[in-house]
Design a protein around this motif. Structure first.
Motif, PDB file in Angstrom:
ATOM      1  N   PRO A  41     -26.774  39.491  41.629  1.00  0.00           N
ATOM      2  CA  PRO A  41     -27.578  38.358  41.124  1.00  0.00           C
ATOM      3  C   PRO A  41     -28.344  37.625  42.211  1.00  0.00           C
ATOM      4  O   PRO A  41     -29.390  37.030  41.940  1.00  0.00           O
ATOM      5  CB  PRO A  41     -26.524  37.432  40.494  1.00  0.00           C
ATOM      6  CG  PRO A  41     -25.379  38.313  40.170  1.00  0.00           C
ATOM      7  CD  PRO A  41     -25.357  39.344  41.258  1.00  0.00           C
ATOM      8  N   LEU A  42     -27.857  37.675  43.457  1.00  0.00           N
ATOM      9  CA  LEU A  42     -28.563  37.003  44.548  1.00  0.00           C
ATOM     10  C   LEU A  42     -29.774  37.788  45.018  1.00  0.00           C
ATOM     11  O   LEU A  42     -30.843  37.221  45.253  1.00  0.00           O
ATOM     12  CB  LEU A  42     -27.618  36.763  45.721  1.00  0.00           C
ATOM     13  CG  LEU A  42     -26.633  35.594  45.616  1.00  0.00           C
ATOM     14  CD1 LEU A  42     -25.727  35.566  46.833  1.00  0.00           C
ATOM     15  CD2 LEU A  42     -27.361  34.268  45.482  1.00  0.00           C
ATOM     16  N   ALA A 260     -27.914  29.086  37.537  1.00  0.00           N
ATOM     17  CA  ALA A 260     -28.831  28.067  38.056  1.00  0.00           C
ATOM     18  C   ALA A 260     -29.743  28.648  39.130  1.00  0.00           C
ATOM     19  O   ALA A 260     -30.947  28.341  39.186  1.00  0.00           O
ATOM     20  CB  ALA A 260     -28.031  26.894  38.616  1.00  0.00           C
ATOM     21  N   TYR A 261     -29.196  29.514  39.971  1.00  0.00           N
ATOM     22  CA  TYR A 261     -30.001  30.138  41.030  1.00  0.00           C
ATOM     23  C   TYR A 261     -31.081  31.045  40.440  1.00  0.00           C
ATOM     24  O   TYR A 261     -32.251  30.975  40.838  1.00  0.00           O
ATOM     25  CB  TYR A 261     -29.082  30.929  41.951  1.00  0.00           C
ATOM     26  CG  TYR A 261     -29.800  31.883  42.881  1.00  0.00           C
ATOM     27  CD1 TYR A 261     -30.455  31.413  44.018  1.00  0.00           C
ATOM     28  CD2 TYR A 261     -29.833  33.248  42.609  1.00  0.00           C
ATOM     29  CE1 TYR A 261     -31.127  32.301  44.864  1.00  0.00           C
ATOM     30  CE2 TYR A 261     -30.495  34.124  43.451  1.00  0.00           C
ATOM     31  CZ  TYR A 261     -31.145  33.648  44.566  1.00  0.00           C
ATOM     32  OH  TYR A 261     -31.810  34.517  45.392  1.00  0.00           O
ATOM     33  N   VAL A 262     -30.707  31.872  39.478  1.00  0.00           N
ATOM     34  CA  VAL A 262     -31.636  32.856  38.928  1.00  0.00           C
ATOM     35  C   VAL A 262     -32.742  32.189  38.101  1.00  0.00           C
ATOM     36  O   VAL A 262     -33.910  32.567  38.195  1.00  0.00           O
ATOM     37  CB  VAL A 262     -30.867  33.887  38.074  1.00  0.00           C
ATOM     38  CG1 VAL A 262     -31.827  34.745  37.262  1.00  0.00           C
ATOM     39  CG2 VAL A 262     -30.017  34.770  38.969  1.00  0.00           C
ATOM     40  N   MET A 275     -41.683  25.839  33.334  1.00  0.00           N
ATOM     41  CA  MET A 275     -41.925  24.552  32.688  1.00  0.00           C
ATOM     42  C   MET A 275     -40.703  24.031  31.933  1.00  0.00           C
ATOM     43  O   MET A 275     -40.805  23.090  31.175  1.00  0.00           O
ATOM     44  CB  MET A 275     -43.114  24.677  31.722  1.00  0.00           C
ATOM     45  CG  MET A 275     -44.429  25.017  32.398  1.00  0.00           C
ATOM     46  SD  MET A 275     -45.844  24.930  31.264  1.00  0.00           S
ATOM     47  CE  MET A 275     -45.472  26.296  30.170  1.00  0.00           C
ATOM     48  N   VAL A 276     -39.550  24.649  32.130  1.00  0.00           N
ATOM     49  CA  VAL A 276     -38.358  24.253  31.398  1.00  0.00           C
ATOM     50  C   VAL A 276     -37.763  22.992  32.010  1.00  0.00           C
ATOM     51  O   VAL A 276     -37.797  22.793  33.225  1.00  0.00           O
ATOM     52  CB  VAL A 276     -37.319  25.400  31.414  1.00  0.00           C
ATOM     53  CG1 VAL A 276     -36.834  25.693  32.817  1.00  0.00           C
ATOM     54  CG2 VAL A 276     -36.151  25.084  30.493  1.00  0.00           C
ATOM     55  N   HIS A 277     -37.232  22.110  31.170  1.00  0.00           N
ATOM     56  CA  HIS A 277     -36.568  20.896  31.624  1.00  0.00           C
ATOM     57  C   HIS A 277     -35.081  21.173  31.842  1.00  0.00           C
ATOM     58  O   HIS A 277     -34.492  22.056  31.211  1.00  0.00           O
ATOM     59  CB  HIS A 277     -36.757  19.774  30.601  1.00  0.00           C
ATOM     60  CG  HIS A 277     -38.192  19.384  30.395  1.00  0.00           C
ATOM     61  ND1 HIS A 277     -38.890  18.638  31.313  1.00  0.00           N
ATOM     62  CD2 HIS A 277     -39.053  19.656  29.388  1.00  0.00           C
ATOM     63  CE1 HIS A 277     -40.132  18.455  30.879  1.00  0.00           C
ATOM     64  NE2 HIS A 277     -40.255  19.064  29.711  1.00  0.00           N
ATOM     65  N   GLY A 278     -34.485  20.383  32.720  1.00  0.00           N
ATOM     66  CA  GLY A 278     -33.098  20.615  33.094  1.00  0.00           C
ATOM     67  C   GLY A 278     -32.132  20.529  31.934  1.00  0.00           C
ATOM     68  O   GLY A 278     -31.245  21.385  31.790  1.00  0.00           O
ATOM     69  N   ASP A 279     -32.285  19.525  31.068  1.00  0.00           N
ATOM     70  CA  ASP A 279     -31.360  19.378  29.950  1.00  0.00           C
ATOM     71  C   ASP A 279     -31.508  20.519  28.946  1.00  0.00           C
ATOM     72  O   ASP A 279     -30.525  21.014  28.383  1.00  0.00           O
ATOM     73  CB  ASP A 279     -31.574  18.024  29.271  1.00  0.00           C
ATOM     74  CG  ASP A 279     -33.027  17.814  28.845  1.00  0.00           C
ATOM     75  OD1 ASP A 279     -33.901  18.582  29.315  1.00  0.00           O
ATOM     76  OD2 ASP A 279     -33.293  16.880  28.062  1.00  0.00           O
ATOM     77  N   LEU A 284     -29.234  25.562  26.832  1.00  0.00           N
ATOM     78  CA  LEU A 284     -29.493  26.946  26.456  1.00  0.00           C
ATOM     79  C   LEU A 284     -28.580  27.924  27.191  1.00  0.00           C
ATOM     80  O   LEU A 284     -28.085  28.897  26.605  1.00  0.00           O
ATOM     81  CB  LEU A 284     -30.956  27.290  26.745  1.00  0.00           C
ATOM     82  CG  LEU A 284     -31.424  28.711  26.406  1.00  0.00           C
ATOM     83  CD1 LEU A 284     -31.300  28.956  24.902  1.00  0.00           C
ATOM     84  CD2 LEU A 284     -32.857  28.921  26.871  1.00  0.00           C
ATOM     85  N   MET A 285     -28.333  27.659  28.480  1.00  0.00           N
ATOM     86  CA  MET A 285     -27.569  28.605  29.284  1.00  0.00           C
ATOM     87  C   MET A 285     -26.080  28.574  28.969  1.00  0.00           C
ATOM     88  O   MET A 285     -25.385  29.589  29.147  1.00  0.00           O
ATOM     89  CB  MET A 285     -27.787  28.319  30.771  1.00  0.00           C
ATOM     90  CG  MET A 285     -29.200  28.594  31.257  1.00  0.00           C
ATOM     91  SD  MET A 285     -29.759  30.286  30.904  1.00  0.00           S
ATOM     92  CE  MET A 285     -28.632  31.210  31.931  1.00  0.00           C
ATOM     93  N   VAL A 286     -25.553  27.451  28.524  1.00  0.00           N
ATOM     94  CA  VAL A 286     -24.113  27.379  28.217  1.00  0.00           C
ATOM     95  C   VAL A 286     -23.734  28.369  27.118  1.00  0.00           C
ATOM     96  O   VAL A 286     -22.838  29.205  27.310  1.00  0.00           O
ATOM     97  CB  VAL A 286     -23.700  25.939  27.849  1.00  0.00           C
ATOM     98  CG1 VAL A 286     -22.307  25.915  27.244  1.00  0.00           C
ATOM     99  CG2 VAL A 286     -23.741  25.045  29.077  1.00  0.00           C
TER     100      VAL A 286
END
Length: 419
Positions: A41-42, A260-262, A275-279, A284-286
């Motif tokens: 992933p890195l 978060a890194y990817v 353009m995605v917001h953090g919240d 979405l990722m959870v």
């Protein structure tokens, strides 16, 4: 009753923490799992993004066959060669010579001017320019064809304006272009392949590396077990929920960082659209990571040896990318394959991430995909619990059989000593 229930909860939490710590220790000490969970992933997103850094192809080599040898054909060639997307590598006497350059991969296309090119223009007749493209790579075809078409349009407009008898430049512009088209590229301002394909690839990388790492860990656990059981014989593995939650907590902690890194760092490293917001991204990722984790844990029951996971997972990467509708329209995918695609978290994860990251959508805009991810999380969690309950029953049965063998050996030893 309260004390008994409280003690059971405390015991379950202790066992869950024990399983989490053991799984985390196995992840760090197992080189194969460490590669799939950390190194791939890195590094892999960096390599993939670096390949598409240029976004569009430039200086595509083109061979020219000019049988007209006229001022108009030379003007066309000069304008064509001035474009940053294509480059004229040479002039050839006939199409056979130019075709040989294409066959040797020294040219990606041919620009052909017939002998009557200038004559037909002078007669106010329609003249033709032949464009032959190597279709093995669509990006080079696009560069050659679009530049040739744009120059032909401009040259035609210039000729038409000169013969229109207009008094002003504005009259000439209106006569050559009655309808003005203003083309604006939305959601992919650069028009590049990287911005179009990279969001989906990043999400699939998260899923595939999770499946590979979890499967590899399961194969290692079986190989190290005397009876090749997925669940070891231990009093800490005495409940299904503590096993599933302990293992999934380890994977979730690792991939919270990797995710978060990817999704945040890699696009910004290479200047891709984000353009995605953090919240929105967190919400979405959870469910996406949880769905991938439980899907991987359920799939790991099929892994008997470490090598099996490579056969089960690696070959699915490209088909899964196609079935997301990213590189091929979703409406054109057959219904049976759309049904198959709904089994994988990447299908809904890629679509939701593309709309939030590249199109600036909110969580409400991806509500169907968001609900589907939570549904997959619940379904795969229940399947994982069923799978591990089945494995736990196998472990207990083997433990009872082993205990009976030991008791039988003790009885036989006592009988021999009495004799």
């Amino acid at each position: 009753m309260k004390e008994t229930l409280g003690n059971r909860i405390k015991e379950g939490l202790r066992d869950m923490c024990y399983i989490w710590a053991k799984e985390m220790r196995s992840t760090v000490t197992d080189e194969g799992v460490l590669i799939f969970f950390i190194l791939v992933p890195l590094l892999y997103p960096l390599v993939y993004s670096w390949i598409y850094t240029n976004e569009v192809v430039r200086e595509v080599p083109v061979a020219v066959v000019d049988l007209s040898h006229s001022q108009e054909s030379r003007q066309f060639i000069r304008s064509f060669d001035a474009s940053p997307d294509v480059r004229v590598i040479g002039h050839y006497n006939n199409l056979l010579e130019a075709r040989q350059m294409v066959e040797r991969q020294k040219a990606r296309g041919v620009l052909y001017f017939p002998e009557d090119f200038s004559t037909r223009l002078a007669r106010s007749e329609q003249s033709h320019v032949g464009v032959y493209c190597d279709m093995s790579l669509m990006l080079t075809y696009k560069a050659i064809y679009q530049n040739a078409q744009a120059i032909a349009t401009d040259m035609g407009a210039t000729i038409q304006a000169g013969k229109s008898g207009a008094f002003t430049a504005r009259d000439a512009a209106i006569s050559t272009e009655p309808v003005s088209v203003n083309a604006v590229q939305i959601f992919n301002a650069t028009g590049g392949y990287g911005n179009a394909i990279l969001p989906g690839v990043l999400i699939i990388i998260l899923q595939q590396t999770l499946l590979l790492g979890i499967g590899l860990a399961a194969g290692t656990a079986r190989e190290n077990n005397r009876y090749q059981d997925l669940v070891p014989i231990s009093h800490h593995y005495n409940g299904i929920f503590r096993i599933v939650l302990g293992k999934s907590l380890c994977y979730m902690m690792v991939y919270a960082v990797m995710g978060a890194y990817v999704t945040l760092c890699v696009p910004r490293f290479f200047g891709f659209t984000s353009m995605v917001h953090g919240d929105t991204l967190l919400a979405l990722m959870v469910p996406y990571l949880l769905a991938c984790i439980f899907f991987g844990m359920a799939l790991s029951c099929m892994v008997r040896y470490r090598e099996n996971v490579m056969l089960l997972v690696v070959f699915t990467s490209v088909p899964l990318l196609f079935m997301t509708g990213l590189s091929w329209p979703q409406s054109n995918i057959p219904g049976i394959w759309q049904g198959v695609s709904m089994l994988f978290p990447s299908t809904f994860g890629v679509r939701a991430f593309l709309r939030t990251n590249s199109m600036g959508g909110t969580l409400g805009d991806v509500q169907p995909e968001y609900i589907a991810l939570w549904t997959q999380t619940l379904v795969y969690f229940l399947i994982t619990c069923f799978v591990y309950q089945y494995q736990l029953n196998h472990t207990r049965r083997h433990a009872r059989e082993h205990l009976k063998e030991l008791q039988q050996k003790v009885v036989e030893a006592m009988e021999q000593s009495n004799d």
